[in-house]
Design a protein around this motif. Structure first.
Motif, short mmCIF file in Angstrom:
data_model
loop_
_atom_site.label_atom_id
_atom_site.label_comp_id
_atom_site.label_asym_id
_atom_site.label_seq_id
_atom_site.Cartn_x
_atom_site.Cartn_y
_atom_site.Cartn_z
N TYR A 250 11.94 -22.75 13.84
CA TYR A 250 12.70 -23.94 13.46
C TYR A 250 13.33 -23.87 12.07
O TYR A 250 14.28 -24.60 11.81
CB TYR A 250 11.80 -25.19 13.53
CG TYR A 250 10.42 -25.02 12.93
CD1 TYR A 250 9.31 -24.87 13.77
CD2 TYR A 250 10.21 -25.03 11.56
CE1 TYR A 250 8.04 -24.73 13.24
CE2 TYR A 250 8.95 -24.89 11.03
CZ TYR A 250 7.86 -24.73 11.87
OH TYR A 250 6.61 -24.58 11.34
N SER A 251 12.83 -23.03 11.17
CA SER A 251 13.44 -22.95 9.83
C SER A 251 14.82 -22.32 9.91
O SER A 251 15.11 -21.50 10.79
CB SER A 251 12.56 -22.14 8.89
OG SER A 251 11.40 -22.84 8.54
N GLY A 252 15.69 -22.70 8.97
CA GLY A 252 17.04 -22.17 8.94
C GLY A 252 17.41 -21.62 7.59
O GLY A 252 16.65 -21.68 6.62
N GLY A 253 18.62 -21.08 7.50
CA GLY A 253 19.11 -20.53 6.24
C GLY A 253 18.78 -19.06 6.10
O GLY A 253 18.65 -18.33 7.07
N ALA A 254 18.67 -18.60 4.84
CA ALA A 254 18.46 -17.18 4.51
C ALA A 254 19.58 -16.33 5.10
O ALA A 254 19.34 -15.29 5.71
CB ALA A 254 17.08 -16.72 4.99
N ASN A 255 20.80 -16.78 4.92
CA ASN A 255 21.97 -16.16 5.52
C ASN A 255 22.79 -15.41 4.50
O ASN A 255 22.82 -15.77 3.31
CB ASN A 255 22.85 -17.22 6.19
CG ASN A 255 23.23 -18.34 5.24
OD1 ASN A 255 22.37 -18.88 4.56
ND2 ASN A 255 24.50 -18.69 5.19
N ALA A 256 23.48 -14.35 4.94
CA ALA A 256 24.35 -13.57 4.06
C ALA A 256 25.78 -14.07 4.23
O ALA A 256 26.57 -13.49 4.98
CB ALA A 256 24.24 -12.09 4.39
N TRP A 257 26.11 -15.16 3.53
CA TRP A 257 27.41 -15.81 3.71
C TRP A 257 28.48 -15.27 2.77
O TRP A 257 29.68 -15.47 3.00
CB TRP A 257 27.29 -17.32 3.50
CG TRP A 257 26.85 -17.72 2.11
CD1 TRP A 257 25.57 -17.95 1.68
CD2 TRP A 257 27.68 -17.96 0.97
NE1 TRP A 257 25.56 -18.31 0.35
CE2 TRP A 257 26.85 -18.32 -0.11
CE3 TRP A 257 29.07 -17.89 0.76
CZ2 TRP A 257 27.35 -18.61 -1.39
CZ3 TRP A 257 29.55 -18.19 -0.51
CH2 TRP A 257 28.71 -18.54 -1.57
N SER A 258 28.08 -14.58 1.69
CA SER A 258 29.02 -14.35 0.60
C SER A 258 29.63 -12.96 0.56
O SER A 258 30.43 -12.66 -0.33
CB SER A 258 28.33 -14.63 -0.74
OG SER A 258 27.18 -13.81 -0.91
N GLY A 259 29.29 -12.08 1.51
CA GLY A 259 29.90 -10.76 1.55
C GLY A 259 28.88 -9.64 1.54
O GLY A 259 27.74 -9.82 1.12
N LEU A 260 29.30 -8.47 2.00
CA LEU A 260 28.43 -7.32 2.13
C LEU A 260 29.07 -6.12 1.43
O LEU A 260 30.29 -6.06 1.29
CB LEU A 260 28.20 -6.97 3.61
CG LEU A 260 27.50 -7.99 4.52
CD1 LEU A 260 28.43 -9.13 4.89
CD2 LEU A 260 27.03 -7.30 5.80
#
Length: 715
Positions: A250-260
Motif C-alpha cells: 500500500y505504500s507509495g512514492g520512492a520514484n525516479a521522476w527527475s532523470g537517469l
C-alpha cells in the motif's frame, strides 16, 4: 485489447528515408542527442564556435510556435530538446511530440496523443524525449510519455510504431506488481536508452494514496517489460525491513521522476529517487524507507542492485532527489576517480565513488530533533556532507530577514517569530515549520552542468523560504466532503479554497459560477495539468467533495464501499493534512529572506570548494529603486561549452543569459517572450552552431508561452 484510432498531423516529411545517425548517442561535436546532452547528464558541449569573444553578437536564428499554450497561464514547456543530425525533437505545452528542422524551425511532423485517443488523463508536463537509432529490422524511433502512456514514434514521420505495445504505446500503470487502478502514474522526464532497453522512471502522486515508484526497463522494439526494480522492497528483498511489514502492498512514492544517468561502459544506470508518500507524515511507514531518497546504481541489463546511498532517511520534508546525477571524474592525490555527483534540494552535493557508492568527501550522520506529531517517528540522524560546502543557506535566522525595505523587514520578522525556524531536517509541526531552502530547492529538476576539462560543477539554486503547517484531521473527516477536501485537496488549493499566492494552484472559491458539477467530478477523476488523477475515490466520496466545493452540505456522512480493512485503515490513517505549499513572502510578494533569492554557483569537485557564486535574475523594479541585483526563483538548468560559456534561462525575469564560466560574468542576455523554465541545448549543423531554449512560461505566476527560440552568430 484496447483499440484506438491514431490521428496524426504530418507537415512535410523528412526527405531522408533511410535510418539516419549511425550511433545511439549521435556525434558529440554536432548533436545534442540525449536529454541533458549525453548519457552522463553532463549538460556539456565541446562546441566552441560561439565563445567568449563573440557571444555578444548572438542573434535570433529562428522561432517556432506550437500554438497550444493555455491563455490562462496553466501550461509550461520544461523540455530540453534533442537534436539528431539536422532534426530537433521536442514536446509542446499540450504534450504533442514535434520534429523541427534544426536550422529553420520548420515543423516536419507533429503527433497529438490526445487526438489519438490513447490518453485518458488530464494534460501535464513533459521534459523531453528519447531517441533510439534502430537496427537492421527496426526504424529509428522517438520514445516519450503523455499521461500514463509511453509512446514509440517513427523518428522520420512521427507515426506510432504499431508493433510497440498496443498500437504504439504501453500503459505505465501496468506491470507495477500491484493494483494501481485510479492512481496517477506518468513520466514527465524521459527515460534513458541502453542497447535495446528503455529504462524509465515515473512521476506519481505524493499524497496518502500513491502508486509505488518502481523502476522498469522496456524493450524499445516491442514495448515488452524486461525487468523491474522494486524501490519499495517486496518480502525477501534487500531493504524490506526498513519499512513496516507489508508496506509494499500500500505504500507509495520512492520514484525516479527527475532523470537517469548511464555509464555505458560499466553497463550501470544511476537513478535518484524521491520521497515516500505521504510527504509530510510517515507514521504509517516507520523506518528508513529504502530506497526512497537514494542514489541507486543498477545493472542496466538486469535491474540488479549494485549499490545504493540514501541521502535522506524517512523523509518527511519532500526532499526528493531533484535531478539526474552527473557522472564525473575527479582528481584525488594524483589519481583520477570516476564518481557520481548528486545535487539536492537542501543545497548539498554528494560525491560518490561510481563503483561502490562510498562518499569521496566525509559525510556525517548528524542528530536532528524528534517529531511532536502524533504517531510520527522522525529518523534520529541525517547524512550531511562536509565538502563541498552547501550552495544554499541552511537556516533562516532573524539576521537573514529581507532588507529590501523597512516595511518588508518588519512584516517578515513578525511572521517569522510565529513559526519554527531551526534549519534543516526539523520535523513538520502544527505551529508551522520553515523549510529552507524551500520545497523547490536549492537544486531543482534543471540539474547541474559539469565541465570535464576542469572538474567544475555548475548549479543554479533557489534561496526561498516556505512555511509548512500541519493540520490535525477529524478522525471522522474521511466520511465527509469537508474532511475529504482537507485530506486530498487543501495541500494544493488551500484550507480556505484560496489557491496559491503565485497562482500556480488555482483558487476554488466561486467554482460553481465557472464549472458544472459533472466537469468538476471529471477533473477529480482524471486530473488536469499538474493535478493528478484521484480516480481511486469512490463515487460517493467525489460527490461529497463536489458538494463541499459548491457550498452544499459539507458534513453529510457517506458510506464507503471498500471492504479491505487493512488498506482502508492505511489510507484513512494519516491524522494530519497541511495548509499547502506556501512560499514565505513579504507584503508585496517578494521573498522573505535577505537576497540573493536565486544564484548560479561554480563548484570545484576536485577540491570540494565553491569557485564563485553570482545572482541569477533580477526584479527590474527593485533595481530601479536602488536595490542591488537580487536574483530570482529559477527553474531549468545550464548548458556548459568549451567556448568558455554557460547558457541558462530559468529566471523569473524571463531572460536568457550567457555567463563566463570562469568568473560568472554576464556576457550576453536577451528577453524571451515567456519564461525559459527549461534546460537549453546547443548543436551544430553544417558548420553553424545554435543554442535553443523553450520559452513556455507558466511558473511563478508568469504568462504561458508556446515557443522554441534558436540563436546563432550572424552569417
Amino acid at each position: 485489447m484496447r483499440r484506438t484510432t491514431i490521428l496524426l498531423t504530418v507537415v512535410t516529411l523528412c526527405s531522408c528515408t533511410t535510418y539516419r545517425n549511425p550511433s545511439n548517442t549521435g556525434d558529440p561535436y554536432t548533436d545534442w542527442a540525449v536529454y541533458l546532452g549525453d548519457a552522463t547528464s553532463s549538460h556539456y558541449s565541446t562546441l566552441d564556435q560561439i565563445n567568449r569573444s563573440n557571444v555578444a553578437d548572438l542573434t535570433l536564428a529562428w522561432t517556432y510556435k506550437s500554438g497550444d499554450a493555455d491563455s490562462t497561464g496553466r501550461t509550461q514547456i520544461q523540455c530540453n530538446p534533442i537534436i539528431i543530425d539536422s532534426t530537433l525533437y521536442a514536446t509542446s505545452p499540450g504534450l504533442k511530440a514535434i520534429a523541427l528542422d534544426a536550422t529553420t524551425g520548420r515543423e516536419i511532423w507533429r503527433f497529438d496523443p490526445f487526438e489519438a485517443g490513447a490518453v485518458d488523463e488530464g494534460r501535464g508536463i513533459n521534459r523531453g524525449v528519447s531517441y533510439w537509432r534502430g537496427d537492421d529490422q527496426h526504424a529509428a524511433r522517438i520514445l516519450y510519455s503523455a499521461g500514463s502512456r509511453l509512446f514509440a514514434l517513427d523518428a522520420s514521420t512521427g507515426i506510432p510504431i504499431n508493433s510497440f505495445g498496443e498500437e504504439g504505446s504501453v500503459d505505465l500503470r501496468d506491470g507495477l506488481d500491484r493494483d494501481v487502478a485510479g492512481l496517477s502514474v506518468t513520466a514527465r522526464t524521459p527515460g534513458i536508452i541502453h542497447k535495446h532497453l528503455l529504462i524509465q522512471g515515473t512521476s506519481i502522486s505524493e499524497g496518502i494514496r500513491s502508486a509505488p515508484g518502481h523502476i522498469r526497463a522496456y524493450d524499445v522494439r516491442t514495448g515488452e517489460l524486461v525487468w523491474i526494480f522494486h524501490t519499495i522492497p517486496h518480502p525477501g528483498e534487500f531493504g524490506y525491513e526498513t519499512w513496516p511489514p507489508n508496506a509494499y502492498l500500500y505504500s507509495g512514492g520512492a520514484n525516479a521522476w527527475s532523470g537517469l544517468s548511464l555509464d555505458e561502459e560499466r553497463g550501470t544506470v544511476f537513478l535518484p529517487t524521491g520521497s515516500a508518500a505521504f510527504d509530510f507524515w510517515g507514521g504509517n511507514r516507520i523506518g528508513e524507507n529504502l530506497f526512497a531518497n537514494s542514489v541507486l546504481a543498477l545493472d542496466a541489463m538486469t535491474g540488479e542492485r549494485k549499490w545504493h546511498f540514501q541521502i535522506v532517511h524517512h523523509d518527511i520534508w519532500d526532499r526528493d532527489l531533484p535531478a539526474a546525477p552527473n557522472l564525473v571524474t575527479v582528481e584525488r592525490d594524483g589519481r583520477h576517480i570516476e564518481a557520481v555527483a548528486q545535487v539536492t534540494k537542501s543545497g548539498h552535493v554528494f560525491l560518490l565513488d561510481r563503483d561502490t557508492g562510498i562518499p569521496l568527501f566525509p559525510v556525517e550522520e548528524r542528530p536532528f530533533p524528534p517529531s511532536d506529531l502524533e504517531g510520527e517517528q522522525a529518523w534520529p540522524t541525517q547524512p550531511i556532507p562536509l565538502k563541498p560546502p552547501p550552495f544554499a543557506r541552511q537556516k533562516f535566522d532573524e539576521e537573514d530577514v529581507t532588507n529590501i525595505s523597512q516595511e518588508s523587514h518588519d512584516y517578515v520578522l513578525e511572521r517569522l517569530r510565529q513559526v519554527r525556524s531551526d534549519g534543516q531536517f526539523v520535523p513538520p509541526s502544527i505551529q508551522g515549520t520553515i523549510i529552507y531552502p524551500g520545497f523547490d530547492g536549492g537544486a531543482e529538476w534543471g540539474g547541474a552542468g559539469y565541465d570535464p576539462t576542469t572538474g567544475v560543477l555548475y548549479v543554479n539554486s533557489n534561496e526561498m523560504a516556505w512555511i509548512l503547517t500541519m493540520v490535525p484531521l477529524n478522525p471522522d473527516g474521511a466520511t465527509t466532503g469537508k474532511g475529504l477536501y482537507a485530506r486530498y485537496c487543501a495541500g494544493c488549493h488551500g484550507t480556505g479554497l484560496e489557491g496559491s499566492p503565485t497562482g500556480d494552484m488555482p483558487a476554488l472559491t466561486g467554482l460553481e459560477s465557472r464549472m458544472t458539477r459533472d466537469a468538476v467530478s471529471e477533473q477529480i477523476a482524471r486530473g488536469i495539468g499538474f493535478m493528478p488523477s484521484f480516480g481511486f475515490l469512490e463515487s460517493g466520496e467525489v460527490s461529497a467533495i463536489v458538494d463541499f466545493l459548491f457550498g452544499e452540505d459539507e458534513e453529510t456522512l457517506i458510506e464507503l464501499e471498500e471492504d479491505d480493512a487493512e488498506l482502508s485503515a492505511f489510507f484513512a490513517g494519516s491524522p494530519y493534512g497541511h495548509t499547502g505549499y506556501n512560499r514565505f513572502f513579504d507584503q508585496d510578494g517578494y521573498p522573505a529572506v535577505k537576497p540573493p533569492w536565486g544564484t548560479l554557483n561554480a563548484i570545484n569537485l576536485n577540491t570540494g570548494t565553491i569557485v564563485w557564486t553570482v545572482p541569477l535574475g533580477e526584479f527590474a523594479e527593485l533595481t530601479a529603486r536602488g536595490v542591488p541585483q537580487t536574483g530570482t526563483e529559477n527553474y531549468g538548468g545550464p548548458v556548459v561549452t568549451s567556448g568558455g560559456l554557460l547558457f541558462i534561462a530559468a529566471s523569473k525575469d524571463e531572460r536568457f543569459r550567457a555567463f563566463d564560466k570562469e568568473n560568472g560574468a554576464v556576457l550576453w542576455e536577451t528577453q524571451l517572450p515567456a519564461g525559459g523554465y527549461a534546460t537549453p541545448a546547443t548543436y551544430e549543423v553544417r558548420g553553424k552552431q545554435y543554442v535553443v531554449i523553450a520559452a513556455g512560461g507558466g511558473k511563478m505566476g508568469t504568462k504561458s508561452g508556446d515557443a522554441y527560440l534558436a540563436f546563432a552568430l550572424p552569417d
